[in-house]
Design a protein around this motif. Structure first.
Motif, mmCIF file in Angstrom:
data_model
loop_
_atom_site.group_PDB
_atom_site.id
_atom_site.type_symbol
_atom_site.label_atom_id
_atom_site.label_comp_id
_atom_site.label_asym_id
_atom_site.label_seq_id
_atom_site.Cartn_x
_atom_site.Cartn_y
_atom_site.Cartn_z
ATOM 1 N N ILE A 126 0.828 -1.202 0.000
ATOM 2 C CA ILE A 126 0.000 0.000 0.000
ATOM 3 C C ILE A 126 0.858 1.246 0.000
ATOM 4 N N ILE A 127 1.940 1.217 0.801
ATOM 5 C CA ILE A 127 2.732 2.437 0.917
ATOM 6 C C ILE A 127 3.992 2.365 0.063
ATOM 7 N N ASN A 128 4.022 1.493 -0.880
ATOM 8 C CA ASN A 128 5.162 1.368 -1.774
ATOM 9 C C ASN A 128 6.469 1.102 -1.046
ATOM 10 N N ASP A 129 6.374 0.344 0.024
ATOM 11 C CA ASP A 129 7.594 0.075 0.773
ATOM 12 C C ASP A 129 8.047 -1.325 0.416
ATOM 13 N N PRO A 130 9.335 -1.499 0.188
ATOM 14 C CA PRO A 130 9.821 -2.851 -0.045
ATOM 15 C C PRO A 130 9.642 -3.704 1.211
ATOM 16 N N ILE A 131 9.749 -4.959 1.063
ATOM 17 C CA ILE A 131 9.468 -5.869 2.168
ATOM 18 C C ILE A 131 10.467 -5.692 3.294
ATOM 19 N N THR A 132 9.930 -5.466 4.454
ATOM 20 C CA THR A 132 10.751 -5.446 5.639
ATOM 21 C C THR A 132 10.201 -6.549 6.518
ATOM 22 N N SER A 133 10.991 -7.542 6.705
ATOM 23 C CA SER A 133 10.439 -8.705 7.390
ATOM 24 C C SER A 133 10.155 -8.450 8.865
ATOM 25 N N GLU A 134 11.047 -7.681 9.519
ATOM 26 C CA GLU A 134 10.806 -7.444 10.951
ATOM 27 C C GLU A 134 10.832 -5.948 11.222
ATOM 28 N N PRO A 135 9.763 -5.261 11.011
ATOM 29 C CA PRO A 135 9.821 -3.826 11.299
ATOM 30 C C PRO A 135 9.935 -3.587 12.798
ATOM 31 N N LYS A 136 10.865 -2.732 13.145
ATOM 32 C CA LYS A 136 11.059 -2.388 14.562
ATOM 33 C C LYS A 136 10.157 -1.210 14.895
ATOM 34 N N ILE A 137 10.138 -0.274 13.965
ATOM 35 C CA ILE A 137 9.346 0.929 14.165
ATOM 36 C C ILE A 137 8.413 1.077 12.972
ATOM 37 N N ILE A 138 7.154 1.308 13.236
ATOM 38 C CA ILE A 138 6.202 1.543 12.161
ATOM 39 C C ILE A 138 5.615 2.935 12.337
ATOM 40 N N ALA A 139 5.786 3.778 11.334
ATOM 41 C CA ALA A 139 5.193 5.117 11.389
ATOM 42 C C ALA A 139 4.064 5.190 10.372
ATOM 43 N N ARG A 140 2.911 5.623 10.830
ATOM 44 C CA ARG A 140 1.760 5.690 9.928
ATOM 45 C C ARG A 140 1.108 7.059 9.993
ATOM 46 N N ASP A 141 0.992 7.671 8.841
ATOM 47 C CA ASP A 141 0.258 8.926 8.724
ATOM 48 C C ASP A 141 0.743 9.981 9.734
ATOM 49 N N VAL A 142 2.047 10.168 9.799
ATOM 50 C CA VAL A 142 2.614 11.106 10.779
ATOM 51 C C VAL A 142 2.639 12.509 10.188
ATOM 52 N N ASN A 143 1.977 13.425 10.874
ATOM 53 C CA ASN A 143 2.015 14.838 10.512
ATOM 54 C C ASN A 143 2.661 15.607 11.651
ATOM 55 N N VAL A 144 3.555 16.509 11.316
ATOM 56 C CA VAL A 144 4.181 17.335 12.359
ATOM 57 C C VAL A 144 4.014 18.799 11.978
ATOM 58 N N PHE A 145 3.598 19.563 12.952
ATOM 59 C CA PHE A 145 3.402 21.001 12.731
ATOM 60 C C PHE A 145 4.303 21.782 13.683
ATOM 61 N N TYR A 146 4.958 22.797 13.155
ATOM 62 C CA TYR A 146 5.610 23.790 14.013
ATOM 63 C C TYR A 146 4.724 25.018 13.954
ATOM 64 N N GLY A 147 3.906 25.199 14.974
ATOM 65 C CA GLY A 147 2.939 26.281 14.914
ATOM 66 C C GLY A 147 2.001 26.031 13.742
ATOM 67 N N ALA A 148 1.960 26.982 12.816
ATOM 68 C CA ALA A 148 1.018 26.835 11.706
ATOM 69 C C ALA A 148 1.644 26.090 10.530
ATOM 70 N N SER A 149 2.963 26.020 10.483
ATOM 71 C CA SER A 149 3.566 25.419 9.297
ATOM 72 C C SER A 149 3.747 23.917 9.497
ATOM 73 N N GLN A 150 3.454 23.189 8.441
ATOM 74 C CA GLN A 150 3.508 21.744 8.513
ATOM 75 C C GLN A 150 4.886 21.277 8.064
ATOM 76 N N ALA A 151 5.572 20.537 8.916
ATOM 77 C CA ALA A 151 6.923 20.098 8.583
ATOM 78 C C ALA A 151 6.919 18.712 7.975
ATOM 79 N N LEU A 152 5.998 17.870 8.397
ATOM 80 C CA LEU A 152 5.919 16.522 7.844
ATOM 81 C C LEU A 152 4.482 16.267 7.403
ATOM 82 N N LYS A 153 4.347 15.668 6.215
ATOM 83 C CA LYS A 153 3.005 15.431 5.686
ATOM 84 C C LYS A 153 2.791 13.938 5.524
ATOM 85 N N SER A 154 1.965 13.417 6.372
ATOM 86 C CA SER A 154 1.493 12.051 6.223
ATOM 87 C C SER A 154 2.614 11.059 5.901
#
Lengths: 433, 270
Positions: free
Chosen positions: B12-40
């Protein structure tokens, strides 16, 4: 990467000589301005120090007159107990007076006699008593004892009173001069280091007045100030700098702290008078209240200095500690605060030095009273060094002029020591990262 | 989670196979005040491998890195949305104490930042703080082991009581790595760890990263594409707050799928 910047042909750099000359002249002129400003400052400082020291150094000496006192057993120890308490209780004044009359026979009349007795200090009999207590074997003999001269005589021998002045305008009259000349001819005038200046409290008599009461009062006051404003100031600074969110409230607090630092000190004195004395009924003239008032005044200084010191600690240190799993409080107390401590201490000492030299707010809470006793607790009436200077500068007696300058020297010595400590702390604990 | 499901997820997310994911990030958005630094952002970090985050300045790769151990918490106005799981635990919403999280996810910073204390105290601080050692002998052992793993022991064993700030830049950075691994984290985040170092010190750190991979999961932000190619198995290319492309490092550098990736790795921008 390819460089697509087009190459621009330029000729050799042409320098406008006139412009260059002007520019260099301006540089030199500016340096001269700076130099002359520094020289002016140094000159003013030298002038100040010279004037204070030249006026004040004589206060560290006191004129004594050697007098042969017949210490007869009848007067001192009629019962012959030879106990120190009895020796201490005896009346040495009469012995001293008798000795003076013996020295200058033919003095009749109450006025002349009083004049004669007046060349000795008002508590010269204590010098005799101390000599006897030091060596009880003197009782029954005639001993040569150095007793303190009065302040006017002291001033005369220090050269502050001229013989050329007409008698009416002169504190030491002609008759007294004759007696003093006699003493001097016999080598009975000596000068000793004025220990009493450092061990006595204030007095109405310049030759008895000392600085100790004011020094102790200053120390008590500063102790209270430090105990109050160091913890409050540092905790405030830590909270504002490390924990508080930046919003309108913290902005208002910051602006107010900066404004408080600029409020004239006498306002704090009035505040202390209204709140600590009138509302809470704390004792008047006490170092306790003085310290509280000075703490109010010093707090903004310490908060501002501490915040600057905390701000100077690089954020990378905080990140390092947080990144390793320290809580924010651990980060502050294990790493940031120790690194900021030299700066905080420097600011605190400078604030304390400022508080030590402060007079105006203390006048408002009654620390300007004449207090002869050396304070023994924070609640006792006391005065402080700068107020003592103010009081002595205001006194009419000639002897207080040199005392004033000497007290200034003591105050300056304290300030120099405190600033030196601040410099040493800064140098020693300064970290480089 | 079965591997089939994993595959589905990653497809779904065009990620190659990772057999043992240690960390999974999903739909992460980060805002510094009004400006968006990370989009989904959707990204998986594989266990016991090196994932490098590359991209032009200001693309959000450091921001993403700092989300992984909640270092963004201390930045005012910073708001993180979405889900980041570490071993299946949501690190933002499960009531996990950020202090405990940071003990499991260590961090090495761009500029070497040893504490102005002795070399020994630098390494011993973490274990002492978390109470993971019970006596002085264990602590000594832990310090030595960490310094050995960081490849610094032989250089500093005779001067453990000297200040850590007196070491050279490369040594300081290895000291910081030793400090990070002294508390046995599972993941080590590295934010441009070599940008302040000379090539020789860089080579040492890169060697070290390859060595550490056996025990730790490593995420590294780097500006050097050569470095990413040398040390990492997976690479994620960030651009304008988005993950443009993720893949095996070899593949991403040789046959990028996206034009922007192509443009960045051939040096047309960034």
């Amino acid at each position: 990467m390819t460089d697509n910047t087009p190459h621009i042909e330029t000729g050799p750099l042409e320098i406008n000589q006139a412009l260059l000359k002007k520019r260099n002249a301006r540089e030199i002129r500016f340096r001269l301005y700076g130099l002359s400003a520094v020289l002016t400052a140094i000159m003013v400082l030298c002038l100040l120090l010279t004037s204070i020291i030249s006026k004040g150094y004589t206060a560290f000496e006191q004129t004594y007159i050697l007098i042969d006192v017949r210490l007869d057993t009848e007067t001192i120890d009629p019962k012959g107990t030879n106990r120190l308490e009895d020796l201490a209780a005896a009346s040495y004044k009469s012995l001293l007076r008798a000795a003076l009359r013996e020295q200058f026979p033919g003095i009749e009349g109450r006025r002349e006699k009083r004049q004669l007795y007046g060349i000795l200090g008002t508590s010269a009999d204590y010098d005799v008593r101390d000599a006897v207590l030091d060596n009880p074997k003197l009782v029954g003999t005639t001993a040569t004892i150095a007793v303190k001269a009065s302040d006017d005589v002291d001033s005369y021998f220090k050269g502050y009173i001229s013989r050329d002045v007409p008698e009416d305008n002169r504190k030491v009259k002609d008759l007294e001069l004759i007696w003093l000349d006699t003493f001097q001819a016999d080598d009975r005038i000596i000068k000793k280091f004025n220990v009493d200046f450092f061990t006595n409290g204030d007095s109405r008599e310049p030759e008895e007045a000392g600085i100790l009461g004011a020094v102790i009062g200053s120390l008590y006051t500063l102790a209270i100030t430090l105990a109050l404003c160091f913890p409050i100031g540092v905790l405030t600074a830590i909270y504002l700098e490390e924990f508080a969110p930046t919003n309108r409230w913290t902005d208002i607090i910051e602006v107010n702290i900066n404004n408080l630092a600029a409020v004239p000190s006498i306002v704090f004195g009035l505040l202390g008078l209204a709140i600590f004395l009138n509302f809470f009924g704390l004792p008047r003239s006490a170092p306790l209240v003085g310290g509280m008032v000075l703490a109010l005044m010093t707090l903004p200084t310490i908060i501002i200095a501490s915040r600057a010191a905390l701000k100077a600690v690089p954020p990378s240190i905080r990140e390092a500690a947080l990144g390793i799993g320290a809580s924010r409080m651990q980060t502050v107390f294990h790493h940031v605060l120790p690194l900021a401590m030299p700066g905080i201490l420097t600011g605190t000492i400078l604030g304390m030095a400022q508080a030590l030299g402060e007079t105006a707010p203390l006048l408002m809470i009654g620390m300007v009273a004449f207090i002869a006793d050396i304070p023994s607790s924070m609640g006792d009436a006391a005065t402080v060094l700068p107020v003592q200077i103010f009081l002595w500068a205001d006194s009419p007696e000639r002897g207080f002029v040199e005392k004033t300058s000497a007290a200034i020297m003591v105050l300056l010595a304290f300030l120099v020591v405190m600033n030196a400590i601040a410099v040493i702390l800064r140098k020693r604990f300064e970290r480089r990262w | 989670m079965s591997s089939a499901m994993d595959m589905q997820n990653f497809n779904i997310i065009n990620d190659p196979i990772t057999s043992e994911p240690k960390i999974i990030a999903r739909d992460v958005n980060v805002f510094y005040g009004a400006s968006q630094a990370l989009k989904s952002i959707n990204l998986d970090i594989g266990a016991n491998e090196v994932t490098s985050l590359i991209g032009p300045s200001g693309c959000g790769k450091s921001t993403f890195l700092r989300c992984l151990n909640r270092m963004n918490d201390v930045i005012e106005n910073c708001m993180v949305e979405g889900r980041i799981n570490l071993d299946g635990i949501d690190i933002y919403n499960s009531g996990l104490d950020p202090v405990l999280l940071r003990a499991r996810v260590g961090m090495v910073f761009q500029k070497p930042n040893p504490f102005p204390k002795s070399i020994y105290d630098n390494v011993a601080y973490g274990p002492k703080l978390h109470g993971t050692v019970s006596n002085k002998d264990e602590l000594d052992e832990r310090v030595e082991k960490s310094l050995r793993r960081a490849g610094l022991w032989d250089e500093v064993k005779d001067r453990l009581d000297k200040p850590g700030t007196g070491l050279s830049g490369g040594q300081q950075q290895r000291l910081c790595i030793a400090r990070a691994i002294a508390i046995n984290p599972e993941v080590i985040l590295m934010d441009e760890p070599c940008s302040a170092l000379d090539p020789i010190a860089t080579a040492k750190i890169e060697e070290l990263i390859d060595e550490l991979r056996k025990r730790f999961t490593i995420v590294i932000v780097t500006h050097s594409m050569q470095q990413a190619a040398r040390v990492s198995q997976k690479t994620a290319f960030f651009h304008m707050g988005e993950v443009v492309e993720v893949g095996e490092t070899d593949k991403l550098f040789t046959s990028p799928q996206d034009d922007r990736t192509q443009g960045y790795i051939t040096g047309r921008f960034g």
